[in-house]
Motif scaffolding. Sequence first.
Motif, PDB file in Angstrom:
ATOM      1  N   SER A 195      -5.458   8.375  -2.163  1.00  0.00           N
ATOM      2  CA  SER A 195      -6.456   8.341  -1.350  1.00  0.00           C
ATOM      3  C   SER A 195      -6.630   6.909  -2.035  1.00  0.00           C
ATOM      4  CB  SER A 195      -7.703   8.931  -0.918  1.00  0.00           C
ATOM      5  OG  SER A 195      -6.498   9.847  -0.627  1.00  0.00           O
ATOM      6  N   PRO A 196      -6.926   5.519  -1.626  1.00  0.00           N
ATOM      7  CA  PRO A 196      -7.340   4.498  -1.778  1.00  0.00           C
ATOM      8  C   PRO A 196      -8.980   4.857  -2.492  1.00  0.00           C
ATOM      9  CG  PRO A 196      -6.659   4.488   0.579  1.00  0.00           C
ATOM     10  CD  PRO A 196      -5.779   5.437   0.290  1.00  0.00           C
TER      11      PRO A 196
ATOM     12  N   ARG B  27      -7.211   0.557  -7.395  1.00  0.00           N
ATOM     13  CA  ARG B  27      -7.382   0.535  -5.610  1.00  0.00           C
ATOM     14  C   ARG B  27      -6.833   2.110  -5.632  1.00  0.00           C
ATOM     15  NH1 ARG B  27      -6.577  -0.596  -0.484  1.00  0.00           N
ATOM     16  NH2 ARG B  27      -5.047   0.454   0.920  1.00  0.00           N
ATOM     17  N   TYR B  28      -7.019   2.485  -6.779  1.00  0.00           N
ATOM     18  CA  TYR B  28      -6.531   3.870  -6.495  1.00  0.00           C
ATOM     19  C   TYR B  28      -7.259   4.501  -8.179  1.00  0.00           C
ATOM     20  CZ  TYR B  28      -2.563   2.557  -3.969  1.00  0.00           C
ATOM     21  OH  TYR B  28      -2.013   2.246  -2.593  1.00  0.00           O
TER      22      TYR B  28
ATOM     23  N   HIS C 163       1.008  -1.231   0.010  1.00  0.00           N
ATOM     24  CA  HIS C 163       0.178  -0.088  -0.334  1.00  0.00           C
ATOM     25  C   HIS C 163       0.885   1.512   0.065  1.00  0.00           C
ATOM     26  CE1 HIS C 163      -4.101  -2.210   1.469  1.00  0.00           C
ATOM     27  NE2 HIS C 163      -3.384  -2.998   1.095  1.00  0.00           N
TER      28      HIS C 163
ATOM     29  N   ASP D 199      -0.383   4.296  -1.341  1.00  0.00           N
ATOM     30  CA  ASP D 199      -1.246   5.478  -0.151  1.00  0.00           C
ATOM     31  C   ASP D 199      -0.914   6.596   0.586  1.00  0.00           C
ATOM     32  OD1 ASP D 199      -2.372   2.958  -0.126  1.00  0.00           O
ATOM     33  OD2 ASP D 199      -3.059   2.453   1.573  1.00  0.00           O
ATOM     34  N   ARG D 200       0.319   6.844  -0.040  1.00  0.00           N
ATOM     35  CA  ARG D 200       1.042   8.482   0.721  1.00  0.00           C
ATOM     36  C   ARG D 200       0.641   9.009  -0.009  1.00  0.00           C
ATOM     37  NH1 ARG D 200       6.881   5.738   1.556  1.00  0.00           N
ATOM     38  NH2 ARG D 200       6.743   4.916  -0.145  1.00  0.00           N
TER      39      ARG D 200
END
Length: 220
Positions: A134-135, A169-170, A127, A130-131
């Motif tokens: 935003s997922p 995911r994104y 992940h 994620d930084r």
Amino acid sequence: MEDLIRMFCQRVFAAINDVTNRTTKQEELDKIISKRNERFAKRLDIGDKVQFPRLIYSHFGIFVGMMNITKEQDNIEQKFDGDIAHLTDLPTAQGLPFKKSIRPENNAIQLGHFLDIAGKSVALKNHELDRIYSPLPKEVIKGKAIEKLGNVGYNLFNGNCEHFANYCRYNRPISNQVLSLSALLTYGIFWTIFYLGKDNNLSLIVVYLAIKSYVFYFLF
């Protein structure tokens, strides 16, 4: 002569024992990895991006939970079974030479079973993006993965397994592996041109275009 034969036999037996010991150790290691992956699979949550490190690259997929569904595509019913949605080679393409196996028509979004995909790899939850992004909500990630099931096509640079996983995911089809490869190639080209000394301005142009493409790649 007898001493030579004895020495030769000793070396042969030593080599056989060495191979046997290595095989035994590898089998023990494989069992440890398999048990570790079984424990790891129980901790996965819907929408997790899973990384399966291979020898020179990593395979990626999205955990969607155990599913057994049927989808109709182009008037053909397709059955899917598994807990990981991923872009991989079709059953009909398995065993083909690399150049043929990565052709677009030989790859599709499918469901697979986590342990089968993991094999001897130590699976990871990745992940890291994620930084930056935003997922999406878990069910949205799962929905995007299911929606793509059966879609045929593959492109190493803009349509590989990591592109698919990050898209789900994104909502951003990007690949850090491709980006790293591009950076390495750009670095090599820059210093090759620089040391050849034929056109240092060309080196700067190459770097400028590379940076511009990376910024566009991440922002858009």
